[in-house]
Design an enzyme around this catalytic site. Structure first.
Site, mmCIF file in Angstrom:
data_model
loop_
_atom_site.group_PDB
_atom_site.id
_atom_site.type_symbol
_atom_site.label_atom_id
_atom_site.label_comp_id
_atom_site.label_asym_id
_atom_site.label_seq_id
_atom_site.Cartn_x
_atom_site.Cartn_y
_atom_site.Cartn_z
ATOM 1 C CG ASP A 1 -0.976 -2.289 0.705
ATOM 2 O OD1 ASP A 1 -0.012 -2.040 1.452
ATOM 3 O OD2 ASP A 1 -0.971 -3.225 -0.116
ATOM 4 C CG ASN B 1 0.810 4.346 4.304
ATOM 5 O OD1 ASN B 1 0.135 4.928 3.468
ATOM 6 N ND2 ASN B 1 0.357 4.071 5.512
ATOM 7 C CG HIS C 1 3.614 4.291 8.105
ATOM 8 N ND1 HIS C 1 2.816 3.437 7.372
ATOM 9 C CD2 HIS C 1 4.744 3.594 8.421
ATOM 10 C CE1 HIS C 1 3.440 2.275 7.247
ATOM 11 N NE2 HIS C 1 4.599 2.348 7.873
ATOM 12 C CB SER D 1 -3.329 -6.781 10.040
ATOM 13 O OG SER D 1 -1.952 -7.022 9.802
ATOM 14 C CB THR D 2 -3.345 -10.234 13.988
ATOM 15 O OG1 THR D 2 -3.719 -10.836 12.727
ATOM 16 C CG2 THR D 2 -4.616 -9.933 14.760
ATOM 17 C CD GLU D 3 -2.260 -11.441 9.881
ATOM 18 O OE1 GLU D 3 -2.884 -12.470 10.177
ATOM 19 O OE2 GLU D 3 -2.807 -10.310 9.781
ATOM 20 C CG LEU E 1 -18.368 8.282 8.590
ATOM 21 C CD1 LEU E 1 -18.993 7.573 7.398
ATOM 22 C CD2 LEU E 1 -17.020 8.900 8.199
#
Length: 242
Positions: free
Chosen positions: A18, A20, A35, A63-65, A129
């Site tokens: 969070d 950007n 971004h 996210s979906t939002e 990883l």
């Protein structure tokens, strides 16, 4: 902290990336510049994580939002995602990173779906990883889908309602092959989980750091892991420090 005094190690770290937009605004730049800089932080963290003992890294990419954001910003984000998957696939493969995705892939454009499939196949046998990228993902959506899957099993007679337990629910999630996160980090000073890994983070340690995502690097991650080591993880039991 363990009884021996050895600092705890987070093997699975999940990050809500969070800040950007605020990073860009503070510099008088368009949001897309933040971004773009955030992509550099992704590269840094993927490189740093294994050296810090992290075996699984899950990043909240979209996210979906986030589909509700202005069309121009969403388009720019999708463009950056395309570039990242095209440009980084071979490098991640060389670095032995195994890449997977969670979320509603069908909401992405076909070319992005193809890139996701290609990088997943390319890195499937890597042993370093484990990188999971959440795209068009929401925790409530994931739990809803898991509930529907279990309901269909009950309706078909494959199982009975009394057979439903935590293990069955966990097996129905997109993350069923992953360990639960030990540590959830959110950058930029915000203190909420934003519909991310709601089931999986039941016993994760949370760290909310003021660093904006474009400024997040290996040193900040190392500090977060050191702070995790000071936590007394009890999982509902009596503290070992009492």
């Amino acid at each position: 902290m363990t009884d021996t005094g050895t600092p705890a190690q987070p093997f699975h770290v999940a990050i809500i990336m969070d800040g950007n937009g605020r990073w860009a605004k503070a510099r008088g730049l368009p949001r897309v510049a933040g971004h773009k800089r955030g992509v550099e932080s992704v590269r840094k963290i993927i490189k740093a994580a294994p050296d810090l003992g992290v075996t699984h890294l899950t990043l909240y990419g979209f996210s979906t939002e986030n589909w509700r954001r202005p069309e121009q910003e969403v388009s720019a984000l999708m463009g950056l995602l395309r570039l990242y998957l095209r440009n980084e696939a071979q490098k991640m493969h060389r670095d032995n990173v195994r890449v997977s995705f969670i979320g509603q892939a069908e909401q992405m454009s076909q070319d992005i779906q193809d890139l996701m499939r290609d990088v997943t196949a390319l890195t499937a046998n890597n042993t370093g990883l484990n990188l999971t990228i959440a795209l068009s993902y929401g925790g409530r959506w994931e739990l809803t889908e898991a509930t529907r899957a279990i309901a269909r099993k009950v309706a078909s007679g494959e199982c009975q309602p009394d057979d439903i337990d935590e293990a069955m629910i966990n097996a129905s999630l997109m993350t069923h092959a992953l360990p639960d996160p030990d540590l959830l980090i959110r950058t930029s000073g915000e203190q909420r989980v934003s519909n991310f890994l709601l089931w999986q983070c039941a016993y994760a340690e949370f760290l909310f750091v003021d660093t904006l995502w474009p400024d997040f690097d290996g040193e900040v991650l190392a500090d977060c892991i050191a702070r995790f080591g000071l936590r007394d993880r009890r999982f509902g039991a009596v503290s070992s420090l009492v």
